[in-house]
Design a protein around this motif. Structure first.
Motif, PDB file in Angstrom:
ATOM      1  N   GLY A 184      46.472  40.819  41.324  1.00 52.20           N
ATOM      2  CA  GLY A 184      45.108  40.322  41.194  1.00 52.20           C
ATOM      3  C   GLY A 184      44.124  41.172  41.991  1.00 52.20           C
ATOM      4  O   GLY A 184      44.433  42.285  42.432  1.00 52.20           O
ATOM      5  N   LEU A 185      42.940  40.618  42.208  1.00 50.83           N
ATOM      6  CA  LEU A 185      41.889  41.382  42.887  1.00 50.83           C
ATOM      7  C   LEU A 185      40.986  40.419  43.658  1.00 50.83           C
ATOM      8  O   LEU A 185      40.606  39.357  43.157  1.00 50.83           O
ATOM      9  CB  LEU A 185      41.065  42.160  41.856  1.00 50.83           C
ATOM     10  N   PHE A 186      40.663  40.819  44.899  1.00 53.83           N
ATOM     11  CA  PHE A 186      39.713  40.064  45.712  1.00 53.83           C
ATOM     12  C   PHE A 186      38.310  40.654  45.512  1.00 53.83           C
ATOM     13  O   PHE A 186      38.134  41.876  45.514  1.00 53.83           O
ATOM     14  CB  PHE A 186      40.066  40.156  47.198  1.00 53.83           C
ATOM     15  N   THR A 228      36.438  35.634  46.599  1.00 53.66           N
ATOM     16  CA  THR A 228      37.208  34.959  45.559  1.00 53.66           C
ATOM     17  C   THR A 228      38.391  35.854  45.201  1.00 53.66           C
ATOM     18  O   THR A 228      38.312  37.090  45.321  1.00 53.66           O
ATOM     19  CB  THR A 228      36.355  34.686  44.310  1.00 53.66           C
ATOM     20  N   HIS A 229      39.497  35.235  44.791  1.00 53.99           N
ATOM     21  CA  HIS A 229      40.708  35.974  44.439  1.00 53.99           C
ATOM     22  C   HIS A 229      41.033  35.654  42.983  1.00 53.99           C
ATOM     23  O   HIS A 229      41.403  34.524  42.657  1.00 53.99           O
ATOM     24  CB  HIS A 229      41.869  35.563  45.347  1.00 53.99           C
ATOM     25  N   LYS A 230      40.874  36.631  42.137  1.00 52.83           N
ATOM     26  CA  LYS A 230      41.140  36.433  40.715  1.00 52.83           C
ATOM     27  C   LYS A 230      42.530  36.956  40.377  1.00 52.83           C
ATOM     28  O   LYS A 230      42.838  38.124  40.613  1.00 52.83           O
ATOM     29  CB  LYS A 230      40.076  37.131  39.856  1.00 52.83           C
ATOM     30  N   LEU A 231      43.353  36.074  39.814  1.00 52.89           N
ATOM     31  CA  LEU A 231      44.720  36.428  39.408  1.00 52.89           C
ATOM     32  C   LEU A 231      44.896  36.386  37.900  1.00 52.89           C
ATOM     33  O   LEU A 231      45.765  37.079  37.362  1.00 52.89           O
ATOM     34  CB  LEU A 231      45.723  35.464  40.065  1.00 52.89           C
ATOM     35  N   ASN A 232      44.091  35.584  37.240  1.00 52.02           N
ATOM     36  CA  ASN A 232      44.252  35.364  35.808  1.00 52.02           C
ATOM     37  C   ASN A 232      43.389  36.351  35.020  1.00 52.02           C
ATOM     38  O   ASN A 232      42.205  36.106  34.774  1.00 52.02           O
ATOM     39  CB  ASN A 232      43.881  33.923  35.459  1.00 52.02           C
TER      40      ASN A 232
END
Length: 319
Positions: free
Chosen positions: A235-237, A282-286
């Motif tokens: 994912g990405l922060f 925010t941490h996006k994984l999807n």
């Protein structure tokens, strides 16, 4: 006097940056100057009735110009700091810069702008609108959406009374036309509100990273290009630091866009008062299966005004 208006406007900005209690006092003084401008016609008539003294028109025109100068050079540094220059906000800020220069140059202000009634009212309304966008969060702790609505309504209501003396007698038909023009301006400003920098908020830093030190509230190495496999795995922060006035609570959103299309919106709240900006992430994984392409992360307010943005590219997996 023009140089004084320029210098005092810039000095006000730096004083606001150093002391927010002083900022409130400066904001009150700025509003009082506009209150005087709005009530000027009634005050002048009262002085004539009571003392028989008539204020020369040239003095009143000069006072109006000084309020315009002070207001534009007070607000301009806030918008310069808040503008995202690779976005349509550039247009709004350049318009304010142009208005500030016009207010300084007497031959243009008096010989070109003032005789054009509709254009002068638009200039006046825009200046008042910019002042209200800056002072509303400082005095009332309004968020950007509330400040925008208040500024639009008050600029619309108060522009005409303060300029009634500029409508020649016998030209009554100009009043409804100018009123309609102001309504169109306010409606247009709301429709393109993402182009209006949120003067009370400023992005001090924005970083994309795959690591985050939660104790230090600091991101790892910044990323501009990433392989799709690594993106799906870790994912990405999106780490942001947003500066806001003390006492201001604001809801902002991280918008994730792929090739210009929004694919996700993550909401978080910020609190004002920290010099380096309120740090949040925010941490996006999807991510979508076909995530390759050009991405943007936009930081926007509830009202849709852009605070800042960053870009990155997702590349196909290497073989």
């Amino acid at each position: 006097m023009a140089a004084f208006g320029f210098a005092s406007g810039l000095a006000s900005f730096f004083l606001v940056e150093r002391n927010e209690s002083l900022a409130q006092m400066i904001a009150v003084l700025m509003l009082l100057s506009w209150a005087w401008l709005i009530l000027e016609r009634w005050l002048r008539l009262g002085i004539i009735k009571r003392f028989g003294f008539k204020m020369p028109p040239a003095v009143m025109r000069f006072a109006t110009q000084m309020v315009h100068q002070e207001s534009l050079f007070f607000t301009l540094p806030f918008f310069l700091a808040a503008t995202t220059w690779n976005h349509g906000q550039l247009v709004f800020t350049l318009l304010l810069i142009t208005c500030a220069l016009i207010s300084l140059i007497d031959p243009i202000y008096y010989n070109w702008l003032a005789p054009k009634r509709g254009l002068f009212v638009a200039f006046h309304a825009l200046t008042l609108f910019a002042v209200l966008l800056v002072v509303s969060p400082l005095l009332l702790n309004l968020d950007t959406g509330q400040s925008l609505v208040l500024a639009l309504v008050l600029a619309l209501l108060f522009s005409l009374p303060s300029l009634k003396g500029f409508i020649p007698s016998g030209r009554w038909w100009r009043l409804p036309l100018i009123s309609l023009m102001l309504v169109v301006m306010a409606t247009g400003a709301w429709q393109i509100r993402s182009w209006i920098p949120p003067a009370s908020l400023r992005m001090t830093e924005i970083t994309l990273s795959q690591q985050m030190d939660r104790e230090l509230r600091a991101p790892g190495d910044s990323i501009r290009n990433i392989e799709v496999a690594s993106l799906h795995r870790d994912g990405l922060f999106a780490w942001t630091a947003v500066r806001a006035p003390r006492g201001l609570n604001e809801r902002i959103h991280h918008l994730w866009l792929l090739n210009g299309n929004e694919v996700d919106r993550i909401t978080l709240d910020i609190v004002g008062g920290r010099d380096q900006g309120y740090r949040a992430w925010t941490h996006k994984l999807n991510f979508p299966v076909n995530a390759e392409g050009n991405w943007q992360v936009r930081v926007v307010t509830d009202s849709g005004q852009l605070i800042g943005l960053t870009r990155f590219t997702v590349e196909p997996a290497s073989e």
